[in-house]
Design an enzyme around this catalytic site. Structure first.
Site, PDB file in Angstrom:
ATOM      1  N   LYS A 281     -78.407  28.385 -26.896  1.00  0.00           N
ATOM      2  CA  LYS A 281     -78.545  27.295 -25.930  1.00  0.00           C
ATOM      3  C   LYS A 281     -79.172  26.075 -26.590  1.00  0.00           C
ATOM      4  O   LYS A 281     -79.998  26.217 -27.498  1.00  0.00           O
ATOM      5  CB  LYS A 281     -79.475  27.736 -24.786  1.00  0.00           C
ATOM      6  CG  LYS A 281     -78.877  28.710 -23.803  1.00  0.00           C
ATOM      7  CD  LYS A 281     -79.906  29.080 -22.732  1.00  0.00           C
ATOM      8  CE  LYS A 281     -79.378  30.148 -21.782  1.00  0.00           C
ATOM      9  NZ  LYS A 281     -78.248  29.694 -20.949  1.00  0.00           N
ATOM     10  N   ARG A 355     -73.468  39.021 -16.995  1.00  0.00           N
ATOM     11  CA  ARG A 355     -72.379  39.820 -16.424  1.00  0.00           C
ATOM     12  C   ARG A 355     -72.101  41.039 -17.297  1.00  0.00           C
ATOM     13  O   ARG A 355     -71.689  42.087 -16.807  1.00  0.00           O
ATOM     14  CB  ARG A 355     -71.138  38.931 -16.252  1.00  0.00           C
ATOM     15  CG  ARG A 355     -70.595  38.372 -17.538  1.00  0.00           C
ATOM     16  CD  ARG A 355     -69.691  37.167 -17.316  1.00  0.00           C
ATOM     17  NE  ARG A 355     -70.443  35.937 -17.058  1.00  0.00           N
ATOM     18  CZ  ARG A 355     -69.893  34.757 -16.829  1.00  0.00           C
ATOM     19  NH1 ARG A 355     -68.586  34.633 -16.819  1.00  0.00           N
ATOM     20  NH2 ARG A 355     -70.644  33.700 -16.619  1.00  0.00           N
TER      21      ARG A 355
END
Ligand code: BES
Ligand code: ZN
Ligand code: ZN
Length: 498
Positions: A281, A355
């Site tokens: 990130k 996920r």
């Protein structure tokens, strides 16, 4: 970590009868509806104060709006040192949630002042109003300041008197107890999320789960890396490979005394720090990523509360816990992972790790043959783009269950909004070389993330709450604490009790 840490005050609520005007206290709290003039009792106080309450209301343009208030010093003209007048909004829109908000505001505004607090708001009988007001006060009193070394406030006791002639001591006790369980659970989840990521590692989450299980007499199984390898939890394992912290899979079980009416699983994303992994990130997005275990915190908090609430359902609390870090052994874009249910996942982006770790947890829940699954995850920035920072996205494969959770969220005063699982969008996560890709196209990111999860729940009724927005509030506000909010705890408790 004890449940008390992060909070300074112990709050002592008492039921009082009689006239709140006569009472001696630090702050007398009154309320008015929006555009409705002053209620009788407020009029009396205003008169006793020579009209200064209405004057200051006018001056500050306070008209009883929800979330607004005025405070004034009585200069000794009545028994209480100060009066706080809080707005309840429009009379037609009154609900327990309005009182909860008034309670939060009252706690925040009265915090600087010493002495007891007398609440002269008409709370009616035993109908959830008292509990909502107290819950609000307990939530609004929350502060995470254990790491501030200077300026430590004393561990003082604060007395809060509620004036009501209607509820009676027994009803009051019951509502107080319910409020206490709910707000302690919420504040516990907040503490877990606010702790720094070096403290709340997957191992620490597992230790806390074990402590809770022992204290609350829950079943508890902790799976470590070796267990996961034997079981075939390739998804959680893959995400963990970039980190030096060992991953943990946590399974807590609450068993009701009598035959359970149904079995539910609540599943939490437990990324104790999300750096993005190799798809790292940018620095600005990495800050606050200690909050990526907020779903796990909800699961732990609910499991901690559940044995006091004694619902008639069996509850499994499941958590996939790991860090998401770049490292020499880190999982990579292009990798293909095999989840617990045998399905294969093509990794497009290592930052869509939530996920992936949930795929094993959901497969595990299906194996338990539960009747319903609800997962909570700080899953996508896209959900924040869609709904902002105060509302969770809700999606699922069963409208009945979705509506049940929406109803629970309304009772809890937590905002959720349904997004559609769109059949045309589903092709975005089709992979040429595996069963599914972990990222879809540019649009509808919250939905494609949910449709990824859908692949792992089979036919089990399932609801997904994307809490990326409301789990953490960087600025804080009159109705929100700064940092972790504990969003989801109150909805899940209501859901389990339904
Ligand atoms: N933990 C983040 C989602 C998130 C973002 C939570 C901001 C709270 C605040 C998640 O793991 C993530 O990084 N998602 C990516 C997915 C993308 C790579 C498809 C995102 O939302 O950008
Ligand atoms: Zn991520
Ligand atoms: Zn994440």
């Amino acid at each position: 970590m004890s449940a008390k840490e992060g909070r300074i005050l112990s709050l002592d609520f008492k039921l009082r009868e009689g006239n709140p005007l006569r009472v001696k206290s630090g702050v007398l709290v009154l309320a008015s509806f929006e555009g409705d003039g002053l209620m009788n009792i407020v009029k009396k106080v205003d008169e006793a104060l020579g009209g200064s309450l209405s004057r200051i209301s006018q001056e500050e343009r306070f008209n009883g709006e929800l979330g607004k208030c005025v405070m004034l010093n009585t200069l000794g003209r009545i028994g209480s040192d100060r009066v706080l007048l809080v707005g309840l909004g429009k009379k037609e829109r009154f609900s327990p949630d309005v009182l909860r908000k008034a309670g939060i505001l009252t706690a925040k505004k009265t915090k600087p002042y010493t002495g007891s607090i007398s609440i002269g708001i008409d709370i009616g009988g035993h109908n959830g109003n008292t509990s909502a007001l107290i819950e609000g006060f307990m939530l609004g009193s929350y502060e995470f300041d254990k790491y501030k070394t200077g300026n430590k406030k004393e561990n003082s006791n604060r007395v809060i008197e509620l004036f009501s002639n209607k509820i009676g001591e027994r009803g009051f006790k019951r509502e107080l107890e319910f409020a206490r369980i709910i707000s302690e659970a919420t504040n516990f989840a907040r503490d877990l999320v606010n702790e720094p990521p070096a403290i709340i590692t997957p191992t620490k989450l597992a230790d806390i789960a074990e402590e809770i299980a022992e204290k609350e007499k829950l079943g508890c199984e902790i799976f470590d890396k070796k267990d996961m390898e034997e079981m075939g939890m390739g998804a959680l394992l893959a995400v963990s490979t970039g980190s030096d912290e060992p991953p943990k899979f946590i399974h807590l079980t609450y068993e009701p005394r009598r035959r359970p009416s149904k079995t539910v699983a609540i599943v939490g994303k437990g990324i104790t720090f999300d750096s993005g992994g190799l798809c790292i990130k940018p620095r600005d997005n990495m800050r606050t990523m200690k909050m990526d275990m907020s779903g796990a915190a909800v699961v732990l908090a609910v499991m901690k509360a559940v044995s006091s609430l004694k619902p008639s359902v069996r509850v499994h609390g499941l958590i996939s816990a790991t860090e998401n870090m770049p490292g020499g052994k880190a999982y990579k874009p292009d990798d293909i992972i095999r989840a617990l249910n045998g399905k294969t996942i093509e990794v497009i982006d290592t930052d869509a790790e939530g996920r992936i770790v949930l795929s094993d947890a959901l497969s595990y829940a299906v194996r338990l043959k539960v009747d319903e699954i609800v997962d909570l995850a700080t899953l996508t920035g896209a959900c924040m783009v869609a709904l902002g920072g105060y509302t969770a996205g809700i999606m699922g494969n069963d409208e009945r269950l979705i509506n049940k959770v929406i109803k629970a969220s309304r009772l809890a005063g937590e905002k959720v909004w349904q997004l559609p699982l769109d059949d045309e969008l589903r092709k975005d996560i089709e992979s040429d070389i595996a069963d599914v890709k972990n990222v879809g196209g540019r649009w509808g990111g919250a939905i494609t993330a949910a449709m990824f999860l859908e692949k792992f729940v089979g036919d089990t009724p399932w609801v997904h709450l994307d809490i990326a927005g409301p789990a953490f509030n960087e600025k804080g506000g009159d109705l929100y604490p700064k940092g972790a909010t504990g969003f989801g705890v109150r909805t899940m408790i209501r859901y389990i009790l339904d």
